[in-house]
Scaffold this motif. Structure first.
Motif, PDB file in Angstrom:
ATOM      1  N   GLY A 165       0.790  -1.225   0.000  1.00 28.06           N
ATOM      2  CA  GLY A 165       0.000   0.000   0.000  1.00 28.06           C
ATOM      3  C   GLY A 165       0.818   1.269   0.000  1.00 28.06           C
ATOM      4  O   GLY A 165       0.348   2.319  -0.432  1.00 28.06           O
ATOM      5  N   THR A 166       2.049   1.191   0.503  1.00 29.88           N
ATOM      6  CA  THR A 166       2.868   2.405   0.604  1.00 29.88           C
ATOM      7  C   THR A 166       4.025   2.431  -0.390  1.00 29.88           C
ATOM      8  O   THR A 166       4.836   3.361  -0.360  1.00 29.88           O
ATOM      9  CB  THR A 166       3.446   2.540   2.030  1.00 29.88           C
ATOM     10  N   ALA A 247      -3.317  16.653  -8.640  1.00 30.44           N
ATOM     11  CA  ALA A 247      -3.855  15.543  -9.430  1.00 30.44           C
ATOM     12  C   ALA A 247      -2.838  14.435  -9.675  1.00 30.44           C
ATOM     13  O   ALA A 247      -3.160  13.242  -9.538  1.00 30.44           O
ATOM     14  CB  ALA A 247      -4.380  16.070 -10.762  1.00 30.44           C
ATOM     15  N   LEU A 248      -1.616  14.768 -10.041  1.00 24.74           N
ATOM     16  CA  LEU A 248      -0.642  13.732 -10.389  1.00 24.74           C
ATOM     17  C   LEU A 248      -0.249  12.875  -9.187  1.00 24.74           C
ATOM     18  O   LEU A 248      -0.264  11.634  -9.281  1.00 24.74           O
ATOM     19  CB  LEU A 248       0.583  14.374 -11.039  1.00 24.74           C
ATOM     20  N   ALA A 254      -3.824   6.401  -6.190  1.00 21.97           N
ATOM     21  CA  ALA A 254      -4.967   5.578  -6.591  1.00 21.97           C
ATOM     22  C   ALA A 254      -4.491   4.223  -7.119  1.00 21.97           C
ATOM     23  O   ALA A 254      -5.136   3.182  -6.901  1.00 21.97           O
ATOM     24  CB  ALA A 254      -5.793   6.306  -7.644  1.00 21.97           C
ATOM     25  N   ALA A 255      -3.355   4.227  -7.817  1.00 21.21           N
ATOM     26  CA  ALA A 255      -2.779   2.961  -8.294  1.00 21.21           C
ATOM     27  C   ALA A 255      -2.381   2.081  -7.119  1.00 21.21           C
ATOM     28  O   ALA A 255      -2.522   0.847  -7.154  1.00 21.21           O
ATOM     29  CB  ALA A 255      -1.581   3.244  -9.195  1.00 21.21           C
ATOM     30  N   THR A 257      -3.910   1.952  -4.256  1.00 19.54           N
ATOM     31  CA  THR A 257      -5.153   1.365  -3.735  1.00 19.54           C
ATOM     32  C   THR A 257      -5.542   0.125  -4.524  1.00 19.54           C
ATOM     33  O   THR A 257      -5.955  -0.902  -3.947  1.00 19.54           O
ATOM     34  CB  THR A 257      -6.287   2.405  -3.802  1.00 19.54           C
ATOM     35  N   ALA A 258      -5.433   0.210  -5.845  1.00 16.61           N
ATOM     36  CA  ALA A 258      -5.763  -0.953  -6.680  1.00 16.61           C
ATOM     37  C   ALA A 258      -4.869  -2.140  -6.343  1.00 16.61           C
ATOM     38  O   ALA A 258      -5.318  -3.298  -6.290  1.00 16.61           O
ATOM     39  CB  ALA A 258      -5.625  -0.583  -8.155  1.00 16.61           C
ATOM     40  N   ALA A 259      -3.587  -1.890  -6.075  1.00 12.22           N
ATOM     41  CA  ALA A 259      -2.666  -2.970  -5.725  1.00 12.22           C
ATOM     42  C   ALA A 259      -3.059  -3.618  -4.404  1.00 12.22           C
ATOM     43  O   ALA A 259      -2.984  -4.851  -4.239  1.00 12.22           O
ATOM     44  CB  ALA A 259      -1.235  -2.424  -5.652  1.00 12.22           C
ATOM     45  N   VAL A 260      -3.515  -2.826  -3.422  1.00 18.42           N
ATOM     46  CA  VAL A 260      -3.950  -3.365  -2.128  1.00 18.42           C
ATOM     47  C   VAL A 260      -5.170  -4.264  -2.314  1.00 18.42           C
ATOM     48  O   VAL A 260      -5.274  -5.344  -1.708  1.00 18.42           O
ATOM     49  CB  VAL A 260      -4.262  -2.213  -1.146  1.00 18.42           C
ATOM     50  N   VAL A 261      -6.133  -3.823  -3.148  1.00 15.80           N
ATOM     51  CA  VAL A 261      -7.340  -4.617  -3.391  1.00 15.80           C
ATOM     52  C   VAL A 261      -6.967  -5.984  -3.974  1.00 15.80           C
ATOM     53  O   VAL A 261      -7.461  -7.038  -3.538  1.00 15.80           O
ATOM     54  CB  VAL A 261      -8.299  -3.865  -4.331  1.00 15.80           C
ATOM     55  N   LEU A 262      -6.074  -5.999  -4.968  1.00 17.56           N
ATOM     56  CA  LEU A 262      -5.696  -7.257  -5.617  1.00 17.56           C
ATOM     57  C   LEU A 262      -4.939  -8.176  -4.660  1.00 17.56           C
ATOM     58  O   LEU A 262      -5.267  -9.368  -4.516  1.00 17.56           O
ATOM     59  CB  LEU A 262      -4.837  -6.959  -6.845  1.00 17.56           C
TER      60      LEU A 262
END
Length: 558
Positions: A165-166, A247-248, A254-255, A257-262
């Motif tokens: 996550g980090t 934004a950047l 956000a990427a 977060t997606a890695a944590v979900v997977l």
């Protein structure tokens, strides 16, 4: 100035409030702790109450969630209320210190610095610092505390998920730091264009009658349009830089977060962690995202305030031309006279006074004559020590004015300008401005000596009548008489009058001159004038020719 040194320079203003600031930070820590409880309660809700089908635990956890939320709101309100009060007090100290510093700067500074830019720094820049100090900094501190707390809870729940996550946080941080330097430059450019626009507005408003008289409305609109276009373009560049700064880095997170979900979902399927653990971890990770994105979003405000601080400290860093020495001596009424020896002054456009020698005896009336630009007003500023000479010495009763206390000197030596400034207040308030207590008899005598009786009698509210912005509700001659009354009320031992009767008719001029001597019988009067009739009332007449050192002392009787 570059970097973040501006914030460090706030330390002297923060120091008196450090105890109360510590209380606010302690309250913020309590608020952070309460916020960190909520995600952990989510894990207990899933694993113990829902999966474990424990109704009692369900009620307890629901009650704990409500209590943590209510107490958290109360603590946040307390912290915000205390901090807003503290920030307002600190910003008042900054504004007061800046105004006090501006009062030490010479006429050369105020004559060369754009009024609109100065107003922009005192209002817009100080206001921006106050807004950030009252809102953004407290939010930033709270988010930093929360970020550290979330990271700690995530590592405690599952260190592998924590690493996933980090992993991209350093990338997001580097982007943040890279983009904020661009934002700083864009913000400063926007502030400069804003100052240009403010200066133009002030210039056109104050010159409105001239614009209309010369038929220059079209040119004035065109100039305003060009300045406004420059400001808008700079503001848009700043907005784009601010958007990218938030934004950047947020997209990179956000990427993560997606890695944590997977990864977390795969470990649940493999039976390595519980559903509640992933739910709590995702809650903490979402809250980790929030302070990161909030801090990225706050960068615009913080950088803008940093630029504003830099502009304010540019004024603080402007050294006063006139400074009181640590061992300055006290002085009383001027008894012998004023002497200028080898005095030279230049105002950037060449020498105004050069190798000037002059002695003005005490107790008499000396008239200073000479063409415009000869240096007569500069001479007055030197005697009152609004300026120090570039070379030479000004002495009062044989002592260098630089060795005397400024407050004493300006109590005994008073300068009345050709165009006196009146505040947007009553006639009475303008006359007594700066005095703690005024004797009614002295007030009456000063008003009479200045020839104000007739004016006050016909004003709708007498002395309580307001004089308007810059005194424009009064005529030029009436403004001069108010300034004369203000000067006579103070009874200085030296009174310098720079074109004191330029807007008065001959009869009023003679009357005021006679009454002036009656009110100040022992004072040294120095009158700068173009009027031979006023000079004829003087004991000595000094002519300055060409603004240089050629002086001619003439007998007034001759």
């Amino acid at each position: 100035m570059t970097g973040w040194r501006e914030w460090g320079r706030l330390a002297p203003f923060l120091r008196p409030y450090r105890g109360r600031l510590a209380v606010v930070f302690a309250i913020s820590l309590v608020s952070t702790a309460l916020g960190l409880v909520q995600p952990y309660l989510s894990a207990l809700l899933v694993d113990r109450a829902l999966i474990g089908r424990d109704m009692e635990a369900l009620w307890q956890i629901a009650g704990a969630m409500i209590a943590a939320t209510v107490i958290g709101y109360a603590v946040n309100i307390a912290a915000s209320w205390r901090y807003v009060r503290l920030s307002a007090a600190m910003l008042f100290d900054i504004r007061a210190a800046l105004l006090a510093h501006l009062q030490t700067l010479s006429p050369r500074f105020h004559g060369g610095f754009r009024l609109g830019d100065l107003v922009s720094r005192l209002n817009t820049d100080v206001g921006e610092v106050q807004r950030v100090a009252a809102d953004t900094l407290l939010a930033a501190i709270g988010n930093v505390f929360f970020l550290i707390g979330c990271a700690g809870m995530m590592a405690w729940l599952d260190w592998r998920l924590f690493l996933v996550g980090t992993l991209l946080v350093p990338v997001s941080t580097l982007l943040f730091l890279r983009l904020q330097s661009r934002l700083t430059a864009a913000t400063r450019a926007m502030r400069e264009r804003s100052a240009d626009l403010s200066s133009l507005v002030v210039d056109q408003v104050m010159g409105m009658r001239t614009i209309v008289a010369l038929g220059g409305e079209g040119e004035a609109r065109a100039r305003f349009g060009r300045a406004n276009d420059g400001f808008v373009a700079a503001m848009l560049r700043m907005q784009i830089a601010s958007f990218l700064s938030g934004a950047l880095p947020g997209t990179v997170m956000a990427a993560a977060t997606a890695a944590v979900v997977l990864y977390g979902g795969a470990r649940i399927i493999g039976g390595e962690i519980s559903v509640g653990t992933l739910v709590a971890f995702m809650a903490y990770h979402a809250r980790l995202m929030s302070p990161v994105q909030t801090l990225a979003g706050l960068v615009g405000s913080v950088v803008t305030a940093r630029v504003s601080l830099g502009r304010l400290f540019e004024l603080f860093d402007t050294p006063p031309e006139v400074a009181e020495r640590a061992d300055a001596a006290a002085m009383g009424p001027v008894a012998r006279g004023i002497e200028l020896s080898g005095v030279a002054v230049a105002h950037g456009r060449g020498p105004v006074l050069s190798d000037l020698d002059l002695f003005i005896p005490a107790g008499g009336m000396t008239a200073i004559l000479g063409p415009s630009g000869a240096g007569k007003s500069t001479l007055a500023d030197l005697i009152a020590r609004n300026l120090d000479p570039d070379a030479g010495t000004v002495r009062v009763d044989g002592r260098d004015v630089r060795d005397l206390r400024l407050a004493d000197l300006r109590r005994e030596v008073l300068l009345v300008d050709q165009t006196p400034w009146l505040f947007h207040d009553s006639v009475a308030a303008n006359i007594v401005f700066g005095l703690d207590a005024v004797d009614d008899a002295a007030m009456t005598a000063a008003i009479h000596a200045a020839g104000l009786n007739t004016l006050i009698a016909r004003l709708p509210e007498g002395l309580a009548t307001r004089v308007g912005e810059r005194g424009l509700a009064l005529s030029a001659g009436e403004r001069q008489r108010v300034a004369l009354a203000r000067a006579m009320l103070r009874r200085p031992s030296v009174l310098i009058l720079d074109e004191p009767s330029s807007a008065l008719d001959s009869a009023t001029e003679a009357l005021v001159a006679q009454r002036l001597r009656a009110v100040l019988p022992a004072a040294t009067l120095i009158v700068i004038t173009h009027k031979p009739a006023l000079a004829a009332l003087a004991d000595r007449v000094v002519t300055i020719e060409g603004g240089r050192a050629r002086l001619a002392a003439l007998d007034a009787a001759a």
